[in-house]
Design a protein around this motif. Structure first.
Motif, PDB file in Angstrom:
ATOM      1  N   ALA A 198      25.088 -17.852  26.292  1.00 30.40           N
ATOM      2  CA  ALA A 198      24.063 -18.308  25.351  1.00 30.40           C
ATOM      3  C   ALA A 198      23.805 -19.811  25.489  1.00 30.40           C
ATOM      4  O   ALA A 198      22.661 -20.256  25.371  1.00 30.40           O
ATOM      5  N   LEU A 199      24.844 -20.565  25.757  1.00 31.75           N
ATOM      6  CA  LEU A 199      24.687 -22.016  25.889  1.00 31.75           C
ATOM      7  C   LEU A 199      23.914 -22.407  27.146  1.00 31.75           C
ATOM      8  O   LEU A 199      23.489 -23.558  27.279  1.00 31.75           O
ATOM      9  N   GLN A 200      23.705 -21.475  28.048  1.00 30.96           N
ATOM     10  CA  GLN A 200      22.931 -21.737  29.256  1.00 30.96           C
ATOM     11  C   GLN A 200      21.435 -21.495  29.053  1.00 30.96           C
ATOM     12  O   GLN A 200      20.638 -21.776  29.941  1.00 30.96           O
ATOM     13  N   LEU A 201      21.074 -20.968  27.886  1.00 27.30           N
ATOM     14  CA  LEU A 201      19.674 -20.694  27.567  1.00 27.30           C
ATOM     15  C   LEU A 201      19.154 -21.699  26.556  1.00 27.30           C
ATOM     16  O   LEU A 201      19.920 -22.398  25.905  1.00 27.30           O
ATOM     17  N   GLY A 202      17.849 -21.723  26.410  1.00 25.13           N
ATOM     18  CA  GLY A 202      17.236 -22.569  25.398  1.00 25.13           C
ATOM     19  C   GLY A 202      17.398 -21.987  24.010  1.00 25.13           C
ATOM     20  O   GLY A 202      17.675 -20.796  23.841  1.00 25.13           O
ATOM     21  N   TRP A 203      17.226 -22.838  23.009  1.00 29.88           N
ATOM     22  CA  TRP A 203      17.391 -22.410  21.625  1.00 29.88           C
ATOM     23  C   TRP A 203      16.413 -21.301  21.266  1.00 29.88           C
ATOM     24  O   TRP A 203      16.766 -20.333  20.604  1.00 29.88           O
ATOM     25  N   THR A 204      15.154 -21.401  21.694  1.00 34.09           N
ATOM     26  CA  THR A 204      14.169 -20.391  21.312  1.00 34.09           C
ATOM     27  C   THR A 204      14.506 -19.028  21.919  1.00 34.09           C
ATOM     28  O   THR A 204      14.287 -17.999  21.279  1.00 34.09           O
ATOM     29  N   GLN A 205      15.048 -19.016  23.111  1.00 36.74           N
ATOM     30  CA  GLN A 205      15.478 -17.748  23.701  1.00 36.74           C
ATOM     31  C   GLN A 205      16.640 -17.160  22.899  1.00 36.74           C
ATOM     32  O   GLN A 205      16.691 -15.959  22.645  1.00 36.74           O
ATOM     33  N   ASN A 206      17.560 -17.995  22.508  1.00 37.29           N
ATOM     34  CA  ASN A 206      18.689 -17.536  21.698  1.00 37.29           C
ATOM     35  C   ASN A 206      18.221 -16.983  20.355  1.00 37.29           C
ATOM     36  O   ASN A 206      18.744 -15.970  19.887  1.00 37.29           O
ATOM     37  N   ILE A 207      17.241 -17.604  19.753  1.00 36.83           N
ATOM     38  CA  ILE A 207      16.715 -17.124  18.478  1.00 36.83           C
ATOM     39  C   ILE A 207      16.138 -15.723  18.642  1.00 36.83           C
ATOM     40  O   ILE A 207      16.383 -14.836  17.823  1.00 36.83           O
ATOM     41  N   VAL A 208      15.379 -15.507  19.718  1.00 35.55           N
ATOM     42  CA  VAL A 208      14.800 -14.184  19.968  1.00 35.55           C
ATOM     43  C   VAL A 208      15.905 -13.141  20.062  1.00 35.55           C
ATOM     44  O   VAL A 208      15.823 -12.061  19.462  1.00 35.55           O
ATOM     45  N   ILE A 209      16.945 -13.446  20.798  1.00 36.31           N
ATOM     46  CA  ILE A 209      18.056 -12.501  20.970  1.00 36.31           C
ATOM     47  C   ILE A 209      18.800 -12.284  19.653  1.00 36.31           C
ATOM     48  O   ILE A 209      19.112 -11.150  19.288  1.00 36.31           O
ATOM     49  N   LEU A 210      19.067 -13.352  18.928  1.00 32.72           N
ATOM     50  CA  LEU A 210      19.809 -13.228  17.671  1.00 32.72           C
ATOM     51  C   LEU A 210      19.027 -12.467  16.608  1.00 32.72           C
ATOM     52  O   LEU A 210      19.616 -11.727  15.816  1.00 32.72           O
ATOM     53  N   GLU A 211      17.728 -12.639  16.577  1.00 29.83           N
ATOM     54  CA  GLU A 211      16.928 -12.000  15.538  1.00 29.83           C
ATOM     55  C   GLU A 211      16.522 -10.578  15.895  1.00 29.83           C
ATOM     56  O   GLU A 211      16.028  -9.856  15.037  1.00 29.83           O
ATOM     57  N   ASP A 231      17.216  -6.674  16.760  1.00 28.76           N
ATOM     58  CA  ASP A 231      18.197  -5.700  16.282  1.00 28.76           C
ATOM     59  C   ASP A 231      18.913  -5.097  17.489  1.00 28.76           C
ATOM     60  O   ASP A 231      18.584  -4.011  17.948  1.00 28.76           O
ATOM     61  N   LEU A 232      19.875  -5.862  18.027  1.00 29.54           N
ATOM     62  CA  LEU A 232      20.586  -5.475  19.244  1.00 29.54           C
ATOM     63  C   LEU A 232      22.083  -5.377  18.985  1.00 29.54           C
ATOM     64  O   LEU A 232      22.631  -6.154  18.210  1.00 29.54           O
ATOM     65  N   SER A 233      22.724  -4.464  19.684  1.00 28.44           N
ATOM     66  CA  SER A 233      24.188  -4.416  19.664  1.00 28.44           C
ATOM     67  C   SER A 233      24.701  -5.626  20.446  1.00 28.44           C
ATOM     68  O   SER A 233      23.942  -6.273  21.191  1.00 28.44           O
ATOM     69  N   MET A 234      25.970  -5.914  20.314  1.00 32.42           N
ATOM     70  CA  MET A 234      26.551  -7.025  21.086  1.00 32.42           C
ATOM     71  C   MET A 234      26.437  -6.752  22.585  1.00 32.42           C
ATOM     72  O   MET A 234      26.196  -7.674  23.369  1.00 32.42           O
ATOM     73  N   GLU A 235      26.586  -5.509  22.979  1.00 29.09           N
ATOM     74  CA  GLU A 235      26.461  -5.156  24.395  1.00 29.09           C
ATOM     75  C   GLU A 235      25.054  -5.471  24.914  1.00 29.09           C
ATOM     76  O   GLU A 235      24.898  -6.031  26.000  1.00 29.09           O
ATOM     77  N   LEU A 236      24.040  -5.117  24.128  1.00 30.90           N
ATOM     78  CA  LEU A 236      22.670  -5.408  24.553  1.00 30.90           C
ATOM     79  C   LEU A 236      22.354  -6.891  24.468  1.00 30.90           C
ATOM     80  O   LEU A 236      21.608  -7.418  25.298  1.00 30.90           O
ATOM     81  N   ARG A 237      22.920  -7.594  23.510  1.00 28.47           N
ATOM     82  CA  ARG A 237      22.733  -9.049  23.472  1.00 28.47           C
ATOM     83  C   ARG A 237      23.257  -9.675  24.756  1.00 28.47           C
ATOM     84  O   ARG A 237      22.618 -10.545  25.341  1.00 28.47           O
ATOM     85  N   LYS A 238      24.418  -9.216  25.176  1.00 22.69           N
ATOM     86  CA  LYS A 238      24.984  -9.742  26.419  1.00 22.69           C
ATOM     87  C   LYS A 238      24.067  -9.433  27.591  1.00 22.69           C
ATOM     88  O   LYS A 238      23.843 -10.286  28.451  1.00 22.69           O
ATOM     89  N   ARG A 287      10.134  -8.184  26.606  1.00 22.23           N
ATOM     90  CA  ARG A 287      11.119  -7.334  27.298  1.00 22.23           C
ATOM     91  C   ARG A 287      12.001  -6.580  26.304  1.00 22.23           C
ATOM     92  O   ARG A 287      12.300  -5.414  26.497  1.00 22.23           O
ATOM     93  N   ILE A 288      12.412  -7.265  25.240  1.00 22.92           N
ATOM     94  CA  ILE A 288      13.224  -6.601  24.219  1.00 22.92           C
ATOM     95  C   ILE A 288      12.416  -5.504  23.542  1.00 22.92           C
ATOM     96  O   ILE A 288      12.896  -4.383  23.367  1.00 22.92           O
ATOM     97  N   ALA A 289      11.168  -5.805  23.184  1.00 28.44           N
ATOM     98  CA  ALA A 289      10.309  -4.827  22.524  1.00 28.44           C
ATOM     99  C   ALA A 289      10.066  -3.595  23.405  1.00 28.44           C
ATOM    100  O   ALA A 289       9.936  -2.481  22.895  1.00 28.44           O
ATOM    101  N   ASN A 290      10.027  -3.819  24.715  1.00 27.83           N
ATOM    102  CA  ASN A 290       9.772  -2.725  25.654  1.00 27.83           C
ATOM    103  C   ASN A 290      11.052  -2.122  26.231  1.00 27.83           C
ATOM    104  O   ASN A 290      10.993  -1.364  27.200  1.00 27.83           O
ATOM    105  N   ASN A 291      12.197  -2.485  25.653  1.00 22.87           N
ATOM    106  CA  ASN A 291      13.495  -1.949  26.101  1.00 22.87           C
ATOM    107  C   ASN A 291      13.723  -2.133  27.601  1.00 22.87           C
ATOM    108  O   ASN A 291      14.081  -1.193  28.314  1.00 22.87           O
ATOM    109  N   ALA A 292      13.548  -3.345  28.059  1.00 23.17           N
ATOM    110  CA  ALA A 292      13.702  -3.647  29.488  1.00 23.17           C
ATOM    111  C   ALA A 292      15.071  -3.246  30.012  1.00 23.17           C
ATOM    112  O   ALA A 292      15.200  -2.885  31.182  1.00 23.17           O
ATOM    113  N   HIS A 293      16.072  -3.267  29.163  1.00 26.93           N
ATOM    114  CA  HIS A 293      17.424  -2.904  29.614  1.00 26.93           C
ATOM    115  C   HIS A 293      17.486  -1.483  30.147  1.00 26.93           C
ATOM    116  O   HIS A 293      18.316  -1.178  30.993  1.00 26.93           O
TER     117      HIS A 293
END
Length: 82
Positions: free
Chosen positions: A28-41, A43-50, A69-75
């Motif tokens: 997370a520290l390798q990304l920008g704050w706005t990217q981290n906010i998107v991930i934190l906000e 509704d993802l499991s810890m596995e998907l956050r990673k 990508r999150i909205a479209n379930n890119a994972h």
């Protein structure tokens, strides 16, 4: 009070989320704050956050791209790339 006037996720939320996951905090520290906010906000499991932390760095997704990508379930689509 400043906290009351700021909506959304705080640095405290950020560190509390990852305090027991030092490997994810490092990512997370390798990304920008706005990217981290998107991930934190999201509704993802810890596995998907990673997964999204890794993918954001690997593919250099912007905040908008990441949210899409999150909205479209890119994972589910590009899981084999990571």
């Amino acid at each position: 009070m400043l906290k009351a006037s700021l909506p959304g996720t705080s640095m405290r939320d950020f560190y509390r989320t990852y305090e027991d996951h030092p490997d994810m905090l490092s990512l997370a520290l390798q990304l920008g704050w706005t990217q981290n906010i998107v991930i934190l906000e999201a509704d993802l499991s810890m596995e998907l956050r990673k997964w999204y932390l890794k993918a954001s760095k690997q593919f250099a997704w912007s905040k908008g791209e990441l949210a899409e990508r999150i909205a479209n379930n890119a994972h589910e689509v590009i899981d084999s790339c990571l």
